[in-house]
Write a protein that holds these residues in place. Structure first.
Motif, PDB file in Angstrom:
ATOM      1  N   ALA D  15       0.957  -1.263   0.085  1.00  0.00           N
ATOM      2  CA  ALA D  15       0.009   0.006   0.033  1.00  0.00           C
ATOM      3  C   ALA D  15       0.803   1.251   0.033  1.00  0.00           C
ATOM      4  O   ALA D  15       0.710   2.228  -0.912  1.00  0.00           O
ATOM      5  CB  ALA D  15      -0.866  -0.011   1.051  1.00  0.00           C
ATOM      6  N   SER D  16       2.073   1.127   0.831  1.00  0.00           N
ATOM      7  CA  SER D  16       2.644   2.499   0.898  1.00  0.00           C
ATOM      8  C   SER D  16       3.457   2.821  -0.342  1.00  0.00           C
ATOM      9  O   SER D  16       3.601   4.100  -0.559  1.00  0.00           O
ATOM     10  CB  SER D  16       3.573   2.287   2.148  1.00  0.00           C
ATOM     11  OG  SER D  16       4.635   1.509   1.472  1.00  0.00           O
ATOM     12  N   GLU D  17       3.526   1.776  -1.280  1.00  0.00           N
ATOM     13  CA  GLU D  17       4.373   1.983  -2.245  1.00  0.00           C
ATOM     14  C   GLU D  17       3.486   2.848  -3.471  1.00  0.00           C
ATOM     15  O   GLU D  17       3.905   3.373  -4.224  1.00  0.00           O
ATOM     16  CB  GLU D  17       4.661   0.858  -3.277  1.00  0.00           C
ATOM     17  CG  GLU D  17       5.895   0.136  -2.643  1.00  0.00           C
ATOM     18  CD  GLU D  17       6.283  -0.988  -3.168  1.00  0.00           C
ATOM     19  OE1 GLU D  17       6.186  -1.075  -4.442  1.00  0.00           O
ATOM     20  OE2 GLU D  17       6.642  -2.026  -2.574  1.00  0.00           O
ATOM     21  N   ARG D  18       2.224   2.654  -3.106  1.00  0.00           N
ATOM     22  CA  ARG D  18       1.112   3.263  -3.972  1.00  0.00           C
ATOM     23  C   ARG D  18       0.834   4.767  -3.704  1.00  0.00           C
ATOM     24  O   ARG D  18       0.131   5.402  -4.445  1.00  0.00           O
ATOM     25  CB  ARG D  18      -0.119   2.348  -4.107  1.00  0.00           C
ATOM     26  CG  ARG D  18      -0.068   0.967  -4.979  1.00  0.00           C
ATOM     27  CD  ARG D  18      -1.244   0.734  -5.690  1.00  0.00           C
ATOM     28  NE  ARG D  18      -1.277  -0.426  -6.387  1.00  0.00           N
ATOM     29  CZ  ARG D  18      -0.364  -0.359  -7.625  1.00  0.00           C
ATOM     30  NH1 ARG D  18       0.025   0.593  -8.369  1.00  0.00           N
ATOM     31  NH2 ARG D  18      -0.381  -1.509  -8.304  1.00  0.00           N
ATOM     32  N   GLN D  19       1.125   4.940  -2.652  1.00  0.00           N
ATOM     33  CA  GLN D  19       0.914   6.380  -2.047  1.00  0.00           C
ATOM     34  C   GLN D  19       1.564   7.457  -2.300  1.00  0.00           C
ATOM     35  O   GLN D  19       1.877   8.396  -1.549  1.00  0.00           O
ATOM     36  CB  GLN D  19       0.710   6.262  -0.534  1.00  0.00           C
ATOM     37  CG  GLN D  19      -0.819   5.436  -0.319  1.00  0.00           C
ATOM     38  CD  GLN D  19      -0.598   4.849   1.110  1.00  0.00           C
ATOM     39  OE1 GLN D  19       0.258   4.930   1.761  1.00  0.00           O
ATOM     40  NE2 GLN D  19      -1.356   4.130   1.507  1.00  0.00           N
ATOM     41  N   MET D  20       1.831   7.603  -3.717  1.00  0.00           N
ATOM     42  CA  MET D  20       2.705   8.650  -4.123  1.00  0.00           C
ATOM     43  C   MET D  20       1.497   9.836  -4.410  1.00  0.00           C
ATOM     44  O   MET D  20       0.389   9.535  -4.421  1.00  0.00           O
ATOM     45  CB  MET D  20       3.411   8.199  -5.430  1.00  0.00           C
ATOM     46  CG  MET D  20       4.609   7.209  -4.978  1.00  0.00           C
ATOM     47  SD  MET D  20       5.822   7.787  -4.126  1.00  0.00           S
ATOM     48  CE  MET D  20       6.665   6.551  -3.103  1.00  0.00           C
ATOM     49  N   VAL D  21       2.195  10.715  -4.867  1.00  0.00           N
ATOM     50  CA  VAL D  21       1.271  12.137  -5.008  1.00  0.00           C
ATOM     51  C   VAL D  21       0.512  11.918  -6.380  1.00  0.00           C
ATOM     52  O   VAL D  21      -0.638  11.995  -6.558  1.00  0.00           O
ATOM     53  CB  VAL D  21       2.105  13.240  -5.010  1.00  0.00           C
ATOM     54  CG1 VAL D  21       1.209  14.519  -5.627  1.00  0.00           C
ATOM     55  CG2 VAL D  21       2.999  13.596  -3.796  1.00  0.00           C
ATOM     56  N   LEU D  22       1.330  11.172  -7.378  1.00  0.00           N
ATOM     57  CA  LEU D  22       0.643  10.786  -8.691  1.00  0.00           C
ATOM     58  C   LEU D  22       0.126   9.443  -8.627  1.00  0.00           C
ATOM     59  O   LEU D  22       0.871   8.558  -8.039  1.00  0.00           O
ATOM     60  CB  LEU D  22       1.665  10.999  -9.899  1.00  0.00           C
ATOM     61  CG  LEU D  22       1.848  12.304 -10.402  1.00  0.00           C
ATOM     62  CD1 LEU D  22       3.020  12.228 -11.254  1.00  0.00           C
ATOM     63  CD2 LEU D  22       0.805  13.078 -10.971  1.00  0.00           C
ATOM     64  N   PRO D  23      -1.102   9.061  -9.028  1.00  0.00           N
ATOM     65  CA  PRO D  23      -1.470   7.707  -9.067  1.00  0.00           C
ATOM     66  C   PRO D  23      -0.556   7.172 -10.167  1.00  0.00           C
ATOM     67  O   PRO D  23      -0.430   7.705 -11.306  1.00  0.00           O
ATOM     68  CB  PRO D  23      -2.711   7.804  -9.498  1.00  0.00           C
ATOM     69  CG  PRO D  23      -3.069   9.028 -10.012  1.00  0.00           C
ATOM     70  CD  PRO D  23      -2.051   9.977  -9.584  1.00  0.00           C
ATOM     71  N   THR D  24       0.107   6.186  -9.897  1.00  0.00           N
ATOM     72  CA  THR D  24       0.954   5.600 -10.888  1.00  0.00           C
ATOM     73  C   THR D  24       0.280   4.246 -11.669  1.00  0.00           C
ATOM     74  O   THR D  24      -0.458   3.276 -11.165  1.00  0.00           O
ATOM     75  CB  THR D  24       2.099   4.952 -10.232  1.00  0.00           C
ATOM     76  OG1 THR D  24       1.695   3.855  -9.189  1.00  0.00           O
ATOM     77  CG2 THR D  24       3.090   5.762  -9.690  1.00  0.00           C
ATOM     78  N   ASN D  25       0.076   4.539 -12.868  1.00  0.00           N
ATOM     79  CA  ASN D  25      -0.494   3.640 -13.907  1.00  0.00           C
ATOM     80  C   ASN D  25       0.081   3.994 -15.400  1.00  0.00           C
ATOM     81  O   ASN D  25       0.882   4.846 -15.552  1.00  0.00           O
ATOM     82  CB  ASN D  25      -1.994   3.556 -13.712  1.00  0.00           C
ATOM     83  CG  ASN D  25      -2.322   5.007 -14.008  1.00  0.00           C
ATOM     84  OD1 ASN D  25      -2.201   5.828 -14.816  1.00  0.00           O
ATOM     85  ND2 ASN D  25      -3.610   5.206 -13.434  1.00  0.00           N
ATOM     86  N   LEU D  26      -0.627   3.011 -16.213  1.00  0.00           N
ATOM     87  CA  LEU D  26      -0.025   3.271 -17.621  1.00  0.00           C
ATOM     88  C   LEU D  26      -0.284   4.677 -18.041  1.00  0.00           C
ATOM     89  O   LEU D  26       0.734   5.064 -18.819  1.00  0.00           O
ATOM     90  CB  LEU D  26      -0.864   2.307 -18.518  1.00  0.00           C
ATOM     91  CG  LEU D  26      -0.436   2.285 -20.047  1.00  0.00           C
ATOM     92  CD1 LEU D  26       0.882   1.753 -19.912  1.00  0.00           C
ATOM     93  CD2 LEU D  26      -1.383   1.320 -20.710  1.00  0.00           C
ATOM     94  N   LEU D  27      -1.229   5.384 -17.851  1.00  0.00           N
ATOM     95  CA  LEU D  27      -1.788   6.808 -18.444  1.00  0.00           C
ATOM     96  C   LEU D  27      -0.688   7.752 -17.678  1.00  0.00           C
ATOM     97  O   LEU D  27      -0.065   8.577 -18.621  1.00  0.00           O
ATOM     98  CB  LEU D  27      -2.779   7.251 -18.171  1.00  0.00           C
ATOM     99  CG  LEU D  27      -4.187   6.174 -18.562  1.00  0.00           C
ATOM    100  CD1 LEU D  27      -5.515   6.675 -18.181  1.00  0.00           C
ATOM    101  CD2 LEU D  27      -4.130   6.155 -20.175  1.00  0.00           C
TER     102      LEU D  27
END
Lengths: 236, 211, 282, 628
Positions: D15-27
């Motif tokens: 979970a903590s890895e996902r909580q960056m300012v930008l949502p990380t995905n393909l777009l």
């Protein structure tokens, strides 16, 4: 159990999948069209030789005349400007390098050479081969900047060559003298010669002076792009 | 909060459970073994990477094409600066190694060593940049030696930068519940890579300045 | 060996022997290029044919075995039977490895023999390139051989005759029954000089003298191509006007050439065609 | 199920890895890639777009690729580490569900396998289109359809694209998907590296496809300097593309080697390892250690082109031989990276469809490892006529011919397994037998090329081109297609249509052989490779080749239709074990559960124990609790 299907998780109906499929195929097809179009798009326009105005000996065959200009950069063209060219700094033959000439005829070339000397790596190419009479006629400027003219079978110094006009398959090789630094600004050396074409076919022609400045060994960029220092002679 | 407490994530996540029970295959012991094997393989791969540059060095030097291995006016940069770079790299690796040994028992000491190692590494970086700025030759003017010098030292510096980044993350994770605390053996393994980089620095020093 | 196994093996062996004999006889009828214009091309034709002859039984054996297995050892439709649990036969494996090793050794022996015959780099009889140094200058090789320098550039080969004061020609002209030392170099990038009918090919590298040997045996024309990708006109870097001519014709031709090119001075021989740009964009 | 089994086949992102300012995905990745490219170009060109400079393009591609990876989510883990956030290797579950999961960063080896499969098939499609354009242009000896400058660009694009595909198309999809099952583990050693090895591929392909926008590059896949340095900005695609693919090969290899070395289940000894795993393992050895050489070499090219160093310029103290040596020192192991896993597939499938144990298992392993070892000592056979070190040519000739001994072992093992077997002529089996035929021709023609004197005539001609197409297309691609037919039901839960499959096989086999066999003749009749024009006397031959090449492409289209229809429109779920084989992945249910094994299996016998009167289970699934 956490048995999650590896392939598509939710169960969408076939119509939805069909739409996705059609869209995907559409995108791929568009990409393909770009990809293919990029390669098969035609090269530069061609130039058809005009009927000769200069009588060449007593040959009864067709005569044709081609007038070309060589410039150090496309933007500096005088006779045949090419304003929208994507590479205005490239050295180039103008107006085009795709030349259409009649078969079994004598082609007279007039080349307005406006570039300064680059020098031949192999001095062998300072001779002319395969042209009518073995000589070409040249108006040029001497070390004092005075206009001169004469018939030559070779240029005196390989280091003063600017370009060559060569059709290897027809055995035609003509060195083009660079404009002397002493010549007034905007001067050109005018070189005239004739050669015979044989049977119809596609022949390539090129320059043997490594003049593609900015590329290693001087043979990249304009030397390897149709429309600049590389072209075809379409004999028909 | 004290430094040694875990930092909570700044943003609450949408509806996901934050911690799960560990599965056996994710135990630290497993990770330690994998890190050990993986680091060794990675180091061998990196040996191949640098081997290409040393090959370039000896090959071009032996050929000396157009008598242009060392063009006129090109001299080797000062050996002292090169030596400083190597020393700093070795010091960084040594400090890291010492810190990694201590991480199980004396975490505070370990972090101190790590900080010092990071300092040495950053200094190494700075001195290397200084050397690049004051080469005494210009690779644009041709020559085999200038090319290899810039290339070999450049890619080494790039790897050093990466290593320093990872070192910084080890410092950040050397807290209670931090990754470096939970998996101390993986931390030790990274020391092998630091030592490897120092060794490459030493070998390239000998090759580039004395051969 | 059990009964059925022996039957299968015998059948296969006989079929293989018969087909191989036929195949080898057919392969022997082949007359493979590049021909007989030079000693080198004769050697290569012979070698290509030898390889074909050696490959034929191997090819027939493999195809035959697979086809036979597929036809004979089929699973019955709808059945799900297992085959015999044989995990390997040590003797067969050793024999297979030994046989392939022997074939490889024979091939390598033939090839190394051809190369070793010219340990001193001057054996014209079957040589393509010297075994030793590639850099050198004219005169280091056999004294009575004709020296030719091939100068490759984008996009043409020219030929310089160092023995004749460095005259240069657009087409390669060679005397028949002559030993020729060919020095291939380039003024710019990599090319590969390939005189197809003569059975010689050598890369042209800037600043490098790549030496290859040639013994001409028969008069006639030959084709020269570039065999290394060299840019836009790579495919057009062809000259079909090379020729091997009689000694007398060659002498006349060279004399004419010397006369006609008196006004251009060329070095008799040059390995370097520099300077070229040190810095791009300037 | 207990919460203790919430882990998955790969760790899902903490979970903590996902909580960056930008949502990380393909777009985000795509947007950041564009930003990175722009910034790189600006910096490289000294702030401004400047025609003809290489530094800007190189930096643009590099920054773009890095930012793409950042946007996809690869920076989360290192940054989370740097910020001192708690790191757990696994978490509750994938954030993304359904198809979206396949378009985003996932650490599940099954998802990565499918991502690889789709990406490779797409790339192969573009490479195939390139081949069709090449053949169209060669319909006539004149340069008619594609101008000669663009023809070389086309040849280069086709070759580099296919090299990208060939180097990852088995280890990527099938290695990543099935190796963990086959060795009985729930995890990969380094799932993030595994994901990275995939996510480096799309930028590499996009960058390669962007080359024509900058004039393309005329060098072919060999990228020989100094022609490469003459080339315009298009060649920077080659540099960055190969650097990315090289990195992918290396990190994938590190992951795969560590996994196979360290994560084998109890009882999965080295002598029980399925032969496919051995193929992947040996290819990974080559990939891990050869790709860094390539990375170094392309970095040198990049330095030469952007910083004007002179690694490869003779007149400035460099040497083109340096590139030739480095490139082929990578390049020859590279071709075995293509073929070793293909050997693995063929030797894996033949016992299953012959229903007989793999004959000479240990010899087969020795063969694979022998090829792995020998492939490091043969690279100078690409330089037989280059004029380098002629005194070494006997050695390289010998080592090259030596490699036919371990390669021959593959045929021996296939023969031994087929001998008195119970062969089912299924579609995968047909492709394996097709592989044997095509690779035989490829291998025998390789012997022609290995001998120095005969190589003088054949070198750089269409003969060598036909040779490697027989090994790569006839060999590797046939093996890939066999693997797709074989494993597709397990990967996607759907059977491919086997009637179409049989048609596909015969069509492809015939078209392939009729297209490429005449090219041997073209080579012997003096047609050099990569020419846009050729002797008019060879036109008939070339037209014949083009005709069959079109049909070959059409057979692949048929295959594509089969795959798309079966995957997305066939409602029927495949049975768990459609082939009735012993390999462990088929003992698992279809569709595969998220977590590979609820209990780590204990292997009690090898995967090929057919015909054993008292067959033991291949894996003792679930009888023991997983070792803590």
């Amino acid at each position: 159990m956490f048995a999650v299907v590896v392939s598509g998780g939710t169960n969408r109906g076939t119509p939805a999948r069909l739409i996705v499929l059609v869209l995907t195929i559409g995108v791929v097809a568009a990409l393909l069209a770009l990809f293919i179009g990029d390669f098969v798009v035609r090269g530069p326009e061609s130039l058809t030789a005009s009927p000769a105005t200069v009588a060449q000996g007593n040959t009864p065959a067709q005569n044709a005349f081609v007038h070309l200009e060589v410039v150090g950069s496309v933007a500096a063209a005088i006779t045949f400007p090419r304003p929208d060219d994507p590479h205005p700094t490239w050295v180039s033959y103008l107006p085009t390098t795709i030349l259409k000439v009649p078969a079994n005829s004598t082609v007279t070339m007039q080349i307005d050479q406006e570039d300064t000397p680059s020098g031949l790596r192999n001095p062998f190419w300072s001779q002319a081969f395969g042209i009518e009479g073995g000589t070409f006629h040249m108006t040029y400027f001497d070390d004092q900047g005075a206009p001169q003219q004469g018939d030559f079978s070779s240029i005196p110094d390989a280091a003063t060559a600017a370009h060559t006009f060569a059709i290897p398959d027809l055995g035609v090789f003509v060195p083009l003298e660079g404009v002397n630094a002493a010549a007034p600004a905007g001067s050109m050396n005018v070189i005239t010669f004739s050669f015979k074409t044989g049977k119809a076919g596609l022949y390539h022609w090129q320059c043997f002076v490594p003049c593609g400045s900015g590329t290693i060994y001087g043979n990249g960029g304009p030397m390897q792009t149709l429309g600049y220092m590389a072209g075809f002679l379409i004999v028909q | 909060m004290s430094v040694d407490e875990p930092v909570p994530p700044p943003f609450a996540h949408r509806g996901m459970p934050t911690l799960t029970t560990r599965s056996p295959e994710w135990e630290p012991e497993v990770d330690a073994r994998l890190a050990r094997v993986g680091t060794r393989i990675w180091i061998v791969a990196d040996v191949f990477f640098f081997a290409a540059w040393f090959f370039a060095f000896f090959y071009l030097r032996a050929l000396n094409n157009n008598y242009d291995w060392l063009p006129a006016g090109t001299t080797h940069p000062t050996r002292a600066i090169g030596a400083i770079i190597v020393l700093l790299a070795i010091v960084a690796a040594g400090l890291y190694w010492a810190g990694a040994r201590a991480i199980v028992t004396q975490r505070a000491t370990a972090r101190l060593f790590f900080w010092l190692a990071l300092l040495a590494g950053v200094l190494c970086f700075v001195v290397q940049i200084y050397e690049f700025k004051n080469l005494g030759f210009d690779p644009q003017q041709g020559g085999g030696f200038p090319s290899v010098f810039i290339g070999l030292k450049g890619v080494w510096l790039f790897q050093l930068t990466g290593a320093m980044f990872w070192l910084a993350t080890q410092i950040a994770q050397a807290r209670p519940l931090g990754d470096a605390t939970i998996r101390p053996k993986s931390v030790v393994t990274f020391g092998n890579f630091m030592l490897f980089l120092a060794a490459i620095a030493l070998v390239s020093y000998v090759v580039l300045y004395f051969v | 060996m059990t009964g059925p196994t022996r039957t299968h093996a015998l059948r296969l062996l006989i079929a293989w022997a018969v087909l191989s004999v036929v195949g080898v006889l057919l392969a022997l009828q082949l007359r493979l290029p590049p021909g007989d214009q030079s000693q080198q091309s004769i050697d290569e034709s012979g070698l290509l044919q030898l390889m074909t002859v050696i490959s034929t039984p191997v090819f027939i054996g493999v195809v035959l075995f697979v086809l036979y297995s597929v036809v004979v050892f089929r699973q019955k439709r709808g059945a799900l039977e297992d085959g015999p649990p044989s995990y390997g036969n040590f003797r067969v494996q050793v024999a297979w490895v030994a046989i392939t090793a022997v074939i490889v050794l024979i091939l390598a022996g033939i090839g190394i023999g051809e190369l070793a015959g010219r340990a001193n780099g001057t054996n014209f009889a079957s040589s393509n390139q010297p075994s030793l140094a590639t850099t050198g200058s004219v005169g280091t090789t056999e004294a009575n051989a004709l020296q030719i320098q091939v100068i490759a550039q984008q996009w043409y080969f020219t030929y310089r005759y160092p023995d004749y004061a460095g005259v240069e020609s657009l087409h390669l002209m060679l005397p028949v029954n002559a030993n020729v030392v060919i020095h291939v170099t380039s003024t710019d990038i990599l090319h590969s000089w390939w005189a197809y009918e003569l059975g010689v090919k050598a890369d042209a590298n800037p600043g490098v003298d790549n030496i290859t040997y040639l013994t001409t045996l028969r008069t006639g024309s030959f084709t020269v191509r570039c065999a290394e990708l060299c840019g836009i006109w790579h495919g057009n870097m062809v000259d079909t006007n090379g020729a091997v001519v009689s000694q007398a014709d060659f002498a006349t031709w060279v004399a004419d050439l010397q006369k006609s090119s008196a006004n251009v001075t060329l070095p008799p021989y040059s390995q370097y065609y520099f300077p070229s740009p040190r810095v791009k964009g300037t | 199920m207990a919460t203790a089994t919430l882990g998955t086949g790969g760790p899902t992102l903490q979970a903590s890895e996902r909580q960056m300012v930008l949502p990380t995905n393909l777009l985000t990745g795509i947007v950041l890639a564009a930003v990175g490219y722009y910034v790189g170009v600006q910096i490289g060109n000294g702030f401004g777009f400047n025609d003809g400079l290489n530094t800007g393009v190189l930096l643009g591609y590099t920054f773009g690729s890095v930012m793409f990876l950042v946007g996809v989510g690869f920076a989360n883990y290192p940054l989370a580490r740097l910020f001192g956030w708690p790191i757990a290797p696994q978490s509750a579950g994938d954030e993304y569900r359904g198809a979206w999961r396949f378009l985003n960063l996932s650490l599940d080896h099954k998802v990565i396998g499918i991502q690889y499969l789709v990406a490779m098939l797409m790339a192969m499609f573009f490479g195939g289109i390139g081949a069709m354009l090449i053949r169209t242009n060669l319909l006539s000896p004149d340069q008619l359809v594609v101008p000669p400058d663009k023809y070389l660009v086309l040849v280069s694009m086709h070759s580099v694209m296919m090299i990208f595909v060939a180097s990852a198309a088995i280890v990527g999809p099938f290695g990543n998907f099935f190796v963990p099952y086959m060795i009985g583990t729930n995890r990969m050693a380094f799932p993030r590296l595994e994901a990275l090895s995939f996510w480096l591929v799309p930028p590499a392909i996009v960058i390669l496809l962007a080359a024509p926008l900058f004039g393309g590059f005329p060098t072919g896949w060999t990228g020989y300097a100094p022609l490469s340095e003459q080339a315009g900005q298009g060649f920077d695609s080659y540099i960055v593309g190969f650097a990315l693919i090289g990195t992918a090969l290396c990190v994938s290899g590190v992951n795969m080697l560590t996994t196979v070395i360290s994560l084998r289940a109890p009882g999965m000894t080295w002598t029980r390892l399925p032969i496919f795993v051995w193929g992947v393992f040996s290819a990974s050895i080559l990939g891990t250690f050869a790709a860094p050489i390539l990375a170094s070499a392309v970095i040198m090219q990049g330095f030469d082109r952007s910083m004007n160093t002179s690694f490869f310029i003779s007149s400035n103290g460099g040497s083109p031989y340096l590139w030739e040596n480095l490139f082929w020192f990578f390049g020859h192991p590279e071709v075995y990276i293509f073929i070793l896993p293909a050997f693995g597939i063929v030797m894996e499938l033949i016992p299953h469809f012959a229903r007989k144990p793999l004959w000479g298992y240990r010899t087969a392993v020795v063969g694979l490892l022998g090829v792995t070892l020998l492939s490091w000592f043969v690279w100078q056979h690409h330089l037989f006529v280059s004029g380098i070190a002629p005194a070494l040519r006997p050695f390289y000739m010998f080592s090259t011919e030596m490699i036919s001994i371990p390669t021959g072992i593959v045929f021996l093992v296939a023969f031994g397994t087929l001998w008195r077997a119970k062969i089912s002529m299924t579609v995968p089996m047909l492709f394996c037998l097709g592989f044997l035929f095509n690779f035989l021709i490829g291998g025998l023609s390789g012997v022609f090329l290995s001998d120095v004197p005969s190589d003088v005539t054949l070198h750089g001609s269409y003969f060598s081109m036909a040779h490697f197409h027989f090994t790569i297309v006839g060999g590797e691609i046939f093996a890939i297609v066999a693997a797709i037919y074989y494993w597709f039901p397990k990967m996607t839960g759907r059977m491919l249509n086997m009637t179409l499959g049989k048609i596909h096989f015969w069509w492809m086999m015939i078209a392939f052989n009729l297209a490429f066999m005449p090219l041997f003749a073209a080579g012997i009749l003096d047609m050099p490779r990569r020419v846009s024009t050729y002797a008019p006397s060879l036109q008939g031959l070339n037209d014949w080749v083009s005709f069959w090449a079109y049909l070959l492409f059409a057979s692949m289209l048929l295959f594509a239709v089969n795959v798309i229809w079966s995957w997305f429109f066939n409602p029927k779920v495949a049975p768990a074990d459609p082939w009735h084989v012993r390999s462990i992945e088929w003992t698992l249910p279809t569709p595969l559960p998220r977590r590979n094994f609820e209990r780590i299996p204990t292997f009690t016998s090898g995967p090929y124990d057919y015909g054993n009167p008292s067959p033991r289970p291949a894996a003792d699934l679930g009888s023991e609790p997983a070792p803590a």
